[in-house]
Scaffold this motif. Sequence first.
Motif, mmCIF file in Angstrom:
data_model
loop_
_atom_site.group_PDB
_atom_site.id
_atom_site.type_symbol
_atom_site.label_atom_id
_atom_site.label_comp_id
_atom_site.label_asym_id
_atom_site.label_seq_id
_atom_site.Cartn_x
_atom_site.Cartn_y
_atom_site.Cartn_z
ATOM 1 N N HIS A 62 11.581 44.866 -14.449
ATOM 2 C CA HIS A 62 10.300 44.823 -14.254
ATOM 3 C C HIS A 62 9.815 44.056 -12.977
ATOM 4 O O HIS A 62 10.466 42.919 -12.534
ATOM 5 C CB HIS A 62 9.444 44.076 -15.561
ATOM 6 N N PHE A 63 8.730 44.559 -12.510
ATOM 7 C CA PHE A 63 8.153 43.726 -11.059
ATOM 8 C C PHE A 63 6.893 43.365 -11.298
ATOM 9 O O PHE A 63 6.249 43.993 -12.360
ATOM 10 C CB PHE A 63 8.295 44.886 -10.120
ATOM 11 N N LEU A 64 6.621 42.383 -10.485
ATOM 12 C CA LEU A 64 5.072 41.811 -10.687
ATOM 13 C C LEU A 64 4.231 42.261 -9.360
ATOM 14 O O LEU A 64 4.752 42.014 -8.121
ATOM 15 C CB LEU A 64 4.982 40.463 -10.751
ATOM 16 N N SER A 65 3.075 43.127 -9.477
ATOM 17 C CA SER A 65 2.366 43.448 -8.236
ATOM 18 C C SER A 65 1.615 42.290 -7.816
ATOM 19 O O SER A 65 1.554 41.165 -8.416
ATOM 20 C CB SER A 65 1.394 44.590 -8.842
ATOM 21 N N LYS A 66 0.865 42.331 -6.480
ATOM 22 C CA LYS A 66 0.324 41.236 -5.872
ATOM 23 C C LYS A 66 -1.189 40.974 -6.966
ATOM 24 O O LYS A 66 -1.749 40.040 -6.839
ATOM 25 C CB LYS A 66 -0.281 41.542 -4.723
ATOM 26 N N HIS A 67 -1.373 42.150 -7.650
ATOM 27 C CA HIS A 67 -2.657 41.867 -8.513
ATOM 28 C C HIS A 67 -2.338 41.117 -10.066
ATOM 29 O O HIS A 67 -3.038 41.795 -10.889
ATOM 30 C CB HIS A 67 -3.566 42.920 -8.507
ATOM 31 N N LEU A 68 -0.884 40.978 -10.108
ATOM 32 C CA LEU A 68 -0.292 40.589 -11.427
ATOM 33 C C LEU A 68 -0.431 41.568 -12.515
ATOM 34 O O LEU A 68 -0.776 41.251 -13.654
ATOM 35 C CB LEU A 68 -1.449 39.405 -11.862
ATOM 36 N N LYS A 82 8.617 61.391 10.330
ATOM 37 C CA LYS A 82 8.887 62.769 9.780
ATOM 38 C C LYS A 82 7.871 63.753 10.857
ATOM 39 O O LYS A 82 6.771 63.715 10.825
ATOM 40 C CB LYS A 82 8.614 63.261 8.251
ATOM 41 N N GLY A 83 8.640 64.386 11.810
ATOM 42 C CA GLY A 83 7.569 65.280 12.921
ATOM 43 C C GLY A 83 6.827 64.144 13.598
ATOM 44 O O GLY A 83 7.423 63.165 14.501
ATOM 45 N N ASN A 84 5.665 64.205 13.608
ATOM 46 C CA ASN A 84 4.652 63.479 14.234
ATOM 47 C C ASN A 84 4.227 62.261 13.534
ATOM 48 O O ASN A 84 3.483 61.521 13.831
ATOM 49 C CB ASN A 84 3.727 64.097 14.793
ATOM 50 N N GLU A 85 4.567 62.298 12.092
ATOM 51 C CA GLU A 85 4.242 61.370 11.233
ATOM 52 C C GLU A 85 5.076 59.979 11.180
ATOM 53 O O GLU A 85 6.336 60.488 11.067
ATOM 54 C CB GLU A 85 3.980 61.992 9.802
ATOM 55 N N LYS A 86 4.372 59.186 10.949
ATOM 56 C CA LYS A 86 5.380 57.942 10.878
ATOM 57 C C LYS A 86 4.853 56.966 9.634
ATOM 58 O O LYS A 86 3.500 56.876 9.379
ATOM 59 C CB LYS A 86 5.220 56.899 11.965
ATOM 60 N N TYR A 87 5.585 56.704 8.540
ATOM 61 C CA TYR A 87 5.190 55.953 7.392
ATOM 62 C C TYR A 87 5.842 54.567 7.194
ATOM 63 O O TYR A 87 7.142 54.531 7.493
ATOM 64 C CB TYR A 87 5.805 56.963 6.283
ATOM 65 N N ILE A 88 5.128 53.487 6.849
ATOM 66 C CA ILE A 88 5.706 52.373 6.563
ATOM 67 C C ILE A 88 5.527 52.095 5.114
ATOM 68 O O ILE A 88 4.703 52.295 4.534
ATOM 69 C CB ILE A 88 4.634 51.415 7.269
ATOM 70 N N ILE A 89 6.802 51.966 4.593
ATOM 71 C CA ILE A 89 7.133 51.750 3.164
ATOM 72 C C ILE A 89 7.469 50.302 2.920
ATOM 73 O O ILE A 89 8.377 49.906 3.593
ATOM 74 C CB ILE A 89 8.145 52.631 2.555
ATOM 75 N N TRP A 90 6.706 49.490 2.404
ATOM 76 C CA TRP A 90 6.809 48.127 2.060
ATOM 77 C C TRP A 90 6.270 47.404 0.846
ATOM 78 O O TRP A 90 5.890 48.223 -0.042
ATOM 79 C CB TRP A 90 5.831 47.393 3.358
ATOM 80 N N GLY A 91 6.348 46.262 0.689
ATOM 81 C CA GLY A 91 6.015 45.514 -0.383
ATOM 82 C C GLY A 91 6.713 45.981 -1.709
ATOM 83 O O GLY A 91 7.866 46.058 -1.779
ATOM 84 N N LEU A 92 5.488 46.064 -2.716
ATOM 85 C CA LEU A 92 6.337 46.260 -3.927
ATOM 86 C C LEU A 92 6.863 47.577 -4.026
ATOM 87 O O LEU A 92 7.963 47.608 -4.889
ATOM 88 C CB LEU A 92 5.189 46.524 -5.120
ATOM 89 N N THR A 93 6.483 48.649 -3.443
ATOM 90 C CA THR A 93 7.074 50.091 -3.389
ATOM 91 C C THR A 93 8.619 49.653 -2.637
ATOM 92 O O THR A 93 9.370 50.493 -3.126
ATOM 93 C CB THR A 93 6.483 50.848 -2.628
ATOM 94 N N ALA A 94 8.539 49.058 -1.708
ATOM 95 C CA ALA A 94 10.110 48.911 -1.050
ATOM 96 C C ALA A 94 11.025 48.190 -1.898
ATOM 97 O O ALA A 94 12.033 48.394 -2.065
ATOM 98 C CB ALA A 94 9.757 48.051 0.183
#
Length: 242
Positions: A124-130, A193-205
């Motif tokens: 289990h993880f804890l999100s920034k909003h608990l 991906k192509g012209n798109e740039k995604y930042i995957i960070w925080g809890l998801t990362a």
Amino acid sequence: MEGEEGLGADMQSLIRRLRLHRPAPSPYEPSDAVAPASGAGAGELFRPRRAAVLVCLFRGVAGELRVILTKRSSSLSTHSGEVALPGGKAEEGDADDAATALRESKEEIGLDPALVTIVTYLEHFLSKHLLVVVPVIGILSDIQAFKPVLNVAEVDEIFDVPLEMFLKDENWTSDELEWMGQPFTLHHFTYEKGNEKYIIWGLTAGILIHAASVVYQRQPDFPEKRAQFNLPKYSKECCSMP
């Protein structure tokens, strides 16, 4: 199971192995051992809400394992425009964490639960909003059968990335922060991906680093530095992550 039909021998082997995975006990289960002190004004005991996210894996055209991600709607009040795993808060009718993750995935991106084989849960993880967040790993049996239907009120985009990228330091950066007196590492990954740039960070990362470590049975090329936060005892002590 219906969702396992058509899977190759390698995916069947992966499913069998992941079903043997046993996550560490959750450090965020509420305790009834401590009661508010009478007349001390301590207030109500804090009981975190529960959520679940689906780490949905499938084989890409080159044979690599890929994971489905979303870009949250820019109109949402929290985490707007951020990259996320499909999922959300548990509701009263959900039988378990897998039911929560599958229900939310169907609501957000139109993913038919019959296409997904649930294989294991992660720590289990804890999100920034608990929120206590339970990652649920599922295998998508047939990516061609998945016809995304986006809930535009919640999701702007859906895309997928190689799971193994979360073990590599090629497109990775990090920040050292502190929350509730506990130092922790905030991870960032860039995916183009192509012209798109995604930042995957925080809890998801953080969840995807852990998921990749479990699936590939190895540690990342960088220090993970996972933190275990101490939940506040009372509701009035709560504070969101900066």
